[in-house]
Scaffold this active site. Structure first.
Site, PDB file in Angstrom:
ATOM      1  N   ASP A 171     -14.459  -9.055  16.300  1.00  0.00           N
ATOM      2  CA  ASP A 171     -14.507  -7.591  16.434  1.00  0.00           C
ATOM      3  C   ASP A 171     -15.410  -7.462  17.896  1.00  0.00           C
ATOM      4  O   ASP A 171     -16.627  -7.227  17.851  1.00  0.00           O
ATOM      5  CB  ASP A 171     -14.928  -6.919  15.439  1.00  0.00           C
ATOM      6  CG  ASP A 171     -14.702  -5.523  15.377  1.00  0.00           C
ATOM      7  OD1 ASP A 171     -14.603  -5.048  16.409  1.00  0.00           O
ATOM      8  OD2 ASP A 171     -14.308  -4.878  14.108  1.00  0.00           O
ATOM      9  N   ALA A 234      -3.079  -4.957   7.069  1.00  0.00           N
ATOM     10  CA  ALA A 234      -3.674  -3.676   7.946  1.00  0.00           C
ATOM     11  C   ALA A 234      -2.276  -2.820   8.066  1.00  0.00           C
ATOM     12  O   ALA A 234      -2.219  -1.811   7.573  1.00  0.00           O
ATOM     13  CB  ALA A 234      -4.452  -4.376   8.987  1.00  0.00           C
ATOM     14  N   ARG A 235      -1.826  -3.139   9.133  1.00  0.00           N
ATOM     15  CA  ARG A 235      -0.606  -2.488   9.697  1.00  0.00           C
ATOM     16  C   ARG A 235       0.461  -3.163  10.309  1.00  0.00           C
ATOM     17  O   ARG A 235       0.225  -4.202  11.151  1.00  0.00           O
ATOM     18  CB  ARG A 235      -1.194  -1.201  10.871  1.00  0.00           C
ATOM     19  CG  ARG A 235      -1.529   0.074  10.160  1.00  0.00           C
ATOM     20  CD  ARG A 235      -0.442   0.724   9.575  1.00  0.00           C
ATOM     21  NE  ARG A 235      -1.206   1.958   8.840  1.00  0.00           N
ATOM     22  CZ  ARG A 235      -1.367   2.124   7.708  1.00  0.00           C
ATOM     23  NH1 ARG A 235      -1.506   1.044   6.927  1.00  0.00           N
ATOM     24  NH2 ARG A 235      -1.941   3.188   7.197  1.00  0.00           N
ATOM     25  N   ASP A 259       1.988  -7.725   4.054  1.00  0.00           N
ATOM     26  CA  ASP A 259       1.976  -6.671   3.025  1.00  0.00           C
ATOM     27  C   ASP A 259       2.416  -5.502   3.835  1.00  0.00           C
ATOM     28  O   ASP A 259       2.852  -4.452   3.317  1.00  0.00           O
ATOM     29  CB  ASP A 259       0.509  -6.344   2.306  1.00  0.00           C
ATOM     30  CG  ASP A 259       0.818  -5.183   1.291  1.00  0.00           C
ATOM     31  OD1 ASP A 259       1.451  -5.297   0.526  1.00  0.00           O
ATOM     32  OD2 ASP A 259       0.198  -4.270   1.451  1.00  0.00           O
ATOM     33  N   GLU A 264       9.458  -0.440   7.628  1.00  0.00           N
ATOM     34  CA  GLU A 264       9.301  -0.664   6.013  1.00  0.00           C
ATOM     35  C   GLU A 264      10.385   0.555   5.496  1.00  0.00           C
ATOM     36  O   GLU A 264      10.443   1.556   5.836  1.00  0.00           O
ATOM     37  CB  GLU A 264       8.116  -0.160   5.533  1.00  0.00           C
ATOM     38  CG  GLU A 264       6.942  -1.216   6.068  1.00  0.00           C
ATOM     39  CD  GLU A 264       5.457  -0.880   5.767  1.00  0.00           C
ATOM     40  OE1 GLU A 264       5.362   0.258   5.102  1.00  0.00           O
ATOM     41  OE2 GLU A 264       4.764  -1.459   6.169  1.00  0.00           O
ATOM     42  N   HIS A 283       3.696  -3.225   0.772  1.00  0.00           N
ATOM     43  CA  HIS A 283       2.417  -2.311   1.293  1.00  0.00           C
ATOM     44  C   HIS A 283       1.781  -1.950   0.042  1.00  0.00           C
ATOM     45  O   HIS A 283       1.629  -0.737  -0.115  1.00  0.00           O
ATOM     46  CB  HIS A 283       3.104  -1.020   1.812  1.00  0.00           C
ATOM     47  CG  HIS A 283       2.325  -0.553   2.762  1.00  0.00           C
ATOM     48  ND1 HIS A 283       2.627  -0.097   4.014  1.00  0.00           N
ATOM     49  CD2 HIS A 283       0.915  -0.389   2.935  1.00  0.00           C
ATOM     50  CE1 HIS A 283       1.487   0.552   4.583  1.00  0.00           C
ATOM     51  NE2 HIS A 283       0.311   0.325   3.969  1.00  0.00           N
ATOM     52  N   ILE A 284       1.340  -2.862  -0.581  1.00  0.00           N
ATOM     53  CA  ILE A 284       0.646  -2.612  -1.915  1.00  0.00           C
ATOM     54  C   ILE A 284      -0.652  -3.157  -2.059  1.00  0.00           C
ATOM     55  O   ILE A 284      -1.506  -3.280  -3.221  1.00  0.00           O
ATOM     56  CB  ILE A 284       1.326  -3.235  -3.228  1.00  0.00           C
ATOM     57  CG1 ILE A 284       1.692  -4.858  -2.962  1.00  0.00           C
ATOM     58  CG2 ILE A 284       2.707  -2.542  -3.518  1.00  0.00           C
ATOM     59  CD1 ILE A 284       2.235  -5.661  -4.182  1.00  0.00           C
ATOM     60  N   ALA A 285      -1.548  -3.560  -0.889  1.00  0.00           N
ATOM     61  CA  ALA A 285      -2.687  -4.254  -0.840  1.00  0.00           C
ATOM     62  C   ALA A 285      -3.716  -3.265  -1.458  1.00  0.00           C
ATOM     63  O   ALA A 285      -4.641  -3.794  -2.298  1.00  0.00           O
ATOM     64  CB  ALA A 285      -2.925  -4.673   0.652  1.00  0.00           C
TER      65      ALA A 285
END
Length: 317
Positions: A171, A234-235, A259, A264, A283-285
């Site tokens: 990062d 994340a995305r 996820d 979607e 998309h349930i994380a």
């Protein structure tokens, strides 16, 4: 005052807003009914959305009375923050409310990859007893690479360390003495390529921006270990999906846990859905009972604060 909720919100938060005296109109499918949504917007003092509601110029121009927009989650790529700022509409997010749930999702993905119990169960129910085929491996001593080192990565690292894993991170916005490094002992890499080469699991934790779109693609899949897995909670759009499919098919890496997707929900004929070692979830994380309740309550409280003239610690614009 009136509040419109356009997507799924846990009842705790809705009940809290009603208890405070607000009129709350709730339609969890409204984000998919664009014309109806736009026609309703001028009536409301506050709006609460998730990731499917496109808060763009058209939306903001229709929201003539809106004093605050609450985001049930932390991703902001569906919201025109600059446009909201120009109209003096604060946008608040549920900062860290679902971080623990996402961290546990990442751990679940790694455990599933190393010990695929659901596959073993299915095989046994078909009359087999193949102990050698289902011999897994330990997470202990494996290396987890974190792409992005924010709060969620901090919590993932703590849990991975408890399993005896080595944790590395990349990062460019995190300094050597920031808490995510100092409190977890993450080894930082200066280059993404070095992290990809070193990791048995690569977990993505960055926002979707111009600089992160398709960050993981055909140029860097060959750097990964052939037994490695990529995890994206994340995305969608951070991983180039067609390149991922080809990389898994060609055995450049073992598989992936996705996820989030660029589009979607996933289409039935999507190449992603045809590859068994690419595991998909809807998309349930961040969607556990506890996280849903925390998110709903936090946004309810922060929306109320803004409507009553106070500042919000969760404001993002």
């Amino acid at each position: 005052m009136k509040i419109l909720v356009t997507e799924l919100m846990w009842e705790d938060g809705i009940d809290e807003l009603k208890r405070k005296g607000y009129t709350v109109d709730y339609d969890m499918e409204l984000s998919r009914k664009r014309e109806e949504l736009l026609s309703l917007l001028p009536e409301y003092d506050a709006l609460i959305v998730r990731n499917e509601t496109k808060v763009d110029t058209e939306f903001l121009e229709a929201a003539k009375k809106t004093q605050v927009i609450g985001r049930l989650g932390v991703g902001l790529d569906n919201i025109d923050l600059q446009g909201a700022r120009e109209r003096n509409i604060p946008v608040i997010s549920a900062r860290n409310a679902n971080a623990t749930s996402v961290a546990e999702y990442v751990m679940a993905a790694m455990l599933d990859a190393s010990r695929p119990l659901s596959d073993a169960d299915e095989d046994v129910r078909q009359g087999n007893w193949d102990r050698k085929f289902f011999t897994g491996y330990e997470l202990n001593k494996r290396t987890l690479g974190l792409v992005g080192m924010g709060e969620i990565s901090h919590r993932v690292a703590k849990r991975a360390k408890a399993f005896g894993m080595n944790v590395v991170g990349f990062d460019p916005f995190v300094a050597p003495f920031d808490h995510v490094v100092q409190e977890t002992g993450i080894r930082q890499f200066e280059k993404l390529e070095d992290l990809l080469k070193a990791s048995d699991f690569i977990s993505v934790h960055v926002p979707l921006t111009k600089s992160t779109k398709h960050l993981i693609n055909r140029d860097n899949f060959p750097l990964m270990k052939p037994h490695a897995y990529v995890i994206n909670s994340a995305r969608g759009g951070i991983i180039h999906e067609p390149d991922l499919v080809e990389a898994v098919k060609s055995k450049q890496l073992a598989g992936a846990y996705l996820d989030v997707l660029e589009k979607e929900p996933v289409e039935k004929d999507s190449p992603l859905a045809q590859v068994k070692s690419i595991r998909l979830s809807p998309h349930i994380a961040g969607l556990t009972i506890e996280a849903q309740s925390r998110t709903a309550m936090l946004i309810a409280e922060e929306v109320d604060s803004v409507l009553n003239g106070s500042q919000s610690l969760c404001r993002v614009n």
